[in-house]
Design a protein around this motif. Sequence first.
Motif, PDB file in Angstrom:
ATOM      1  N   TYR A 169       2.486  10.270  -4.564  1.00 57.03           N
ATOM      2  CA  TYR A 169       2.253  11.212  -3.460  1.00 57.03           C
ATOM      3  C   TYR A 169       3.519  11.370  -2.623  1.00 57.03           C
ATOM      4  CZ  TYR A 169      -2.645  10.134  -4.535  1.00 57.03           C
ATOM      5  OH  TYR A 169      -3.844   9.928  -5.161  1.00 57.03           O
ATOM      6  N   ARG A 170       3.615  12.550  -1.998  1.00 53.39           N
ATOM      7  CA  ARG A 170       4.702  12.799  -1.045  1.00 53.39           C
ATOM      8  C   ARG A 170       4.105  13.452   0.190  1.00 53.39           C
ATOM      9  NH1 ARG A 170       8.510  16.223  -1.448  1.00 53.39           N
ATOM     10  NH2 ARG A 170       7.672  17.484  -3.160  1.00 53.39           N
ATOM     11  N   ILE A 171       4.707  13.163   1.336  1.00 52.09           N
ATOM     12  CA  ILE A 171       4.282  13.807   2.577  1.00 52.09           C
ATOM     13  C   ILE A 171       5.307  14.890   2.886  1.00 52.09           C
ATOM     14  CG2 ILE A 171       3.729  13.495   5.026  1.00 52.09           C
ATOM     15  CD1 ILE A 171       1.937  11.824   3.192  1.00 52.09           C
ATOM     16  N   ASP A 190      -8.173   8.956   2.183  1.00 50.33           N
ATOM     17  CA  ASP A 190      -7.550   9.732   3.268  1.00 50.33           C
ATOM     18  C   ASP A 190      -6.989   8.843   4.372  1.00 50.33           C
ATOM     19  OD1 ASP A 190      -8.017  12.147   2.092  1.00 50.33           O
ATOM     20  OD2 ASP A 190      -9.805  12.629   3.258  1.00 50.33           O
ATOM     21  N   SER A 191      -7.753   7.803   4.749  1.00 53.07           N
ATOM     22  CA  SER A 191      -7.303   7.001   5.889  1.00 53.07           C
ATOM     23  C   SER A 191      -5.991   6.281   5.575  1.00 53.07           C
ATOM     24  CB  SER A 191      -8.389   6.012   6.315  1.00 53.07           C
ATOM     25  OG  SER A 191      -8.838   5.292   5.212  1.00 53.07           O
ATOM     26  N   PHE A 192      -5.828   5.812   4.335  1.00 49.65           N
ATOM     27  CA  PHE A 192      -4.578   5.147   3.958  1.00 49.65           C
ATOM     28  C   PHE A 192      -3.423   6.146   3.933  1.00 49.65           C
ATOM     29  CE2 PHE A 192      -7.801   2.329   2.148  1.00 49.65           C
ATOM     30  CZ  PHE A 192      -7.371   1.110   2.642  1.00 49.65           C
ATOM     31  N   VAL A 193      -3.702   7.317   3.371  1.00 46.65           N
ATOM     32  CA  VAL A 193      -2.630   8.323   3.262  1.00 46.65           C
ATOM     33  C   VAL A 193      -2.216   8.803   4.658  1.00 46.65           C
ATOM     34  CG1 VAL A 193      -1.945  10.540   2.261  1.00 46.65           C
ATOM     35  CG2 VAL A 193      -3.458   9.022   0.981  1.00 46.65           C
ATOM     36  N   ILE A 194      -3.201   8.964   5.528  1.00 47.20           N
ATOM     37  CA  ILE A 194      -2.882   9.413   6.898  1.00 47.20           C
ATOM     38  C   ILE A 194      -2.031   8.365   7.614  1.00 47.20           C
ATOM     39  CG2 ILE A 194      -3.890   9.865   9.180  1.00 47.20           C
ATOM     40  CD1 ILE A 194      -6.184  11.325   7.652  1.00 47.20           C
ATOM     41  N   ALA A 195      -2.426   7.083   7.492  1.00 47.50           N
ATOM     42  CA  ALA A 195      -1.653   6.021   8.149  1.00 47.50           C
ATOM     43  C   ALA A 195      -0.218   6.018   7.622  1.00 47.50           C
ATOM     44  CB  ALA A 195      -2.306   4.665   7.897  1.00 47.50           C
ATOM     45  N   TRP A 196      -0.073   6.203   6.322  1.00 48.09           N
ATOM     46  CA  TRP A 196       1.261   6.245   5.698  1.00 48.09           C
ATOM     47  C   TRP A 196       2.042   7.468   6.184  1.00 48.09           C
ATOM     48  CZ3 TRP A 196       2.276   9.052   0.645  1.00 48.09           C
ATOM     49  CH2 TRP A 196       3.569   8.804   0.176  1.00 48.09           C
ATOM     50  N   ALA A 207       0.840  -1.207   0.000  1.00 45.64           N
ATOM     51  CA  ALA A 207       0.000   0.000   0.000  1.00 45.64           C
ATOM     52  C   ALA A 207       0.874   1.256   0.000  1.00 45.64           C
ATOM     53  CB  ALA A 207      -0.932  -0.011   1.209  1.00 45.64           C
ATOM     54  N   ALA A 208       1.950   1.218   0.799  1.00 46.84           N
ATOM     55  CA  ALA A 208       2.856   2.380   0.854  1.00 46.84           C
ATOM     56  C   ALA A 208       3.507   2.614  -0.504  1.00 46.84           C
ATOM     57  CB  ALA A 208       3.911   2.160   1.937  1.00 46.84           C
ATOM     58  N   LEU A 209       3.896   1.502  -1.169  1.00 46.41           N
ATOM     59  CA  LEU A 209       4.519   1.622  -2.495  1.00 46.41           C
ATOM     60  C   LEU A 209       3.539   2.182  -3.530  1.00 46.41           C
ATOM     61  CD1 LEU A 209       6.659  -1.626  -2.851  1.00 46.41           C
ATOM     62  CD2 LEU A 209       7.476   0.742  -2.854  1.00 46.41           C
ATOM     63  N   VAL A 210       2.309   1.707  -3.457  1.00 46.52           N
ATOM     64  CA  VAL A 210       1.291   2.196  -4.407  1.00 46.52           C
ATOM     65  C   VAL A 210       1.080   3.702  -4.213  1.00 46.52           C
ATOM     66  CG1 VAL A 210      -1.175   2.118  -4.986  1.00 46.52           C
ATOM     67  CG2 VAL A 210       0.117  -0.011  -4.696  1.00 46.52           C
ATOM     68  N   LEU A 211       1.015   4.134  -2.951  1.00 46.67           N
ATOM     69  CA  LEU A 211       0.802   5.567  -2.698  1.00 46.67           C
ATOM     70  C   LEU A 211       1.995   6.391  -3.187  1.00 46.67           C
ATOM     71  CD1 LEU A 211      -0.751   5.411   0.905  1.00 46.67           C
ATOM     72  CD2 LEU A 211      -1.944   5.917  -1.224  1.00 46.67           C
ATOM     73  N   ARG A 212       3.218   5.866  -2.910  1.00 47.46           N
ATOM     74  CA  ARG A 212       4.414   6.648  -3.249  1.00 47.46           C
ATOM     75  C   ARG A 212       4.751   6.578  -4.744  1.00 47.46           C
ATOM     76  NH1 ARG A 212       6.800   9.939  -4.496  1.00 47.46           N
ATOM     77  NH2 ARG A 212       8.943  10.610  -4.073  1.00 47.46           N
ATOM     78  N   TRP A 231       7.333  -0.283   8.098  1.00 46.54           N
ATOM     79  CA  TRP A 231       7.993  -1.228   9.005  1.00 46.54           C
ATOM     80  C   TRP A 231       7.549  -1.004  10.449  1.00 46.54           C
ATOM     81  CZ3 TRP A 231      10.812   0.785  12.948  1.00 46.54           C
ATOM     82  CH2 TRP A 231      11.331   2.076  12.790  1.00 46.54           C
ATOM     83  N   THR A 232       7.213   0.241  10.788  1.00 50.94           N
ATOM     84  CA  THR A 232       6.744   0.516  12.158  1.00 50.94           C
ATOM     85  C   THR A 232       5.457  -0.250  12.439  1.00 50.94           C
ATOM     86  OG1 THR A 232       7.718   2.706  12.196  1.00 50.94           O
ATOM     87  CG2 THR A 232       5.908   2.332  13.707  1.00 50.94           C
ATOM     88  N   TYR A 233       4.584  -0.253  11.439  1.00 49.12           N
ATOM     89  CA  TYR A 233       3.312  -0.949  11.636  1.00 49.12           C
ATOM     90  C   TYR A 233       3.518  -2.460  11.721  1.00 49.12           C
ATOM     91  CZ  TYR A 233       0.995   3.470  10.594  1.00 49.12           C
ATOM     92  OH  TYR A 233       0.557   4.772  10.643  1.00 49.12           O
TER      93      TYR A 233
END
Lengths: 82, 275
Positions: free
Chosen positions: B43-45, B77-83, B33-38, B89-91
């Motif tokens: 997306y970037r935070i 939003d919920s996925f992006v916020i969690a990311w 999921a993190a890879l798909v978002l990035r 790795w923290t999760y």
Amino acid sequence: MNQAEVQERVVKILTPWVKNEAALKSVSAETNILDDLKVNSARLVDVVIAFEDEFDIEIEDEDVDSVNTVGDAVGLISSKLG
Amino acid sequence: MDGADAAMSRLVRKHRVQRTLAWLMAPFWVPLAALVLRLGFGYRIAEHAAVRAEFRRIRSDSSAPLLICANHLTLIDSFVIAWALAPAWTYAIHFDSMPWNTPEETNFANTLRNRLLVYLAKCIPIKRGGTREDVAEVLARVGYLLGRGEIALLFPEGGRSRTGRISEEKLAWGVGRIVAALAGCRVLCVYMRGDQQATWSEYPARGDVMRVSLACIEPKSDARGVRRTRDLVEQIIGELGRMEVEHFSRHPGLPPRAAEPAAMVETGGGVHGGQ
């Protein structure tokens, strides 16, 4: 106060939030507040607080869980009025 | 065992099973999921290290229940916020720090496949405008998991804001109910907005930069019953409104403004707990 009087006041309180005005004309104890009257679920808290003010009662969150129909609301209020 | 005990026992069992299965699957889907978002969405935070450090600090500050309440503009939003709050790795190591979500059933759990996916992704679907009993069950479940040190993410606006700004139109008073039921419950308010996010949408624009701000509050109210619930959720939405004003004052050039900020804390809340 009898059940009919409570129901009349309950319907009056609900009226400003009702989106399906046609359903108001045939309202009964079985009328579902959300599905039939189309009251926005997000506005139910305002309705409940209006019940509290009108009947001078206090309603807990858990009490609201069992309120689906006009009859449920009337029953809840009547039980609070003793 | 009376009815309430039996219901609680069912809820605990249901939670344990879902948590275990989600935990087993997490090493596969969380990094993906993190890879798909990035990489997929690009997306970037912004200042992600500072955001994650702040989240770590808030989590370690106290063992009191922690509920995340965020503004809501897109379906993911919920996925992006969690990311944004922690790396994958923290999760994997601290699984309970990954927030549970309560997505709207018709958006996310409308097919068997989707139901399975959201089940494994720590989601408890809720039906907007569902029966009071159904909503109460979800609220009880969220209250239970918060009480045992897990984290949940809810959207007190009750859905994506149609004005693009913090909105009280469909306020989810179930959020206040959860806070009222948990002594000392802290609320981590998260305001997140992409630089290109002018108003609500299904997804943030590709390549968008997300700006995230955090504020931890402990809402209190002397009121009782449903008034207390409304009071608490209004404090949360008020804090998110304040954060929104701060966001736009910090980033005045971002994005085209779709609407003026909503007036705060004048209207009532909603009885539903759905998002």
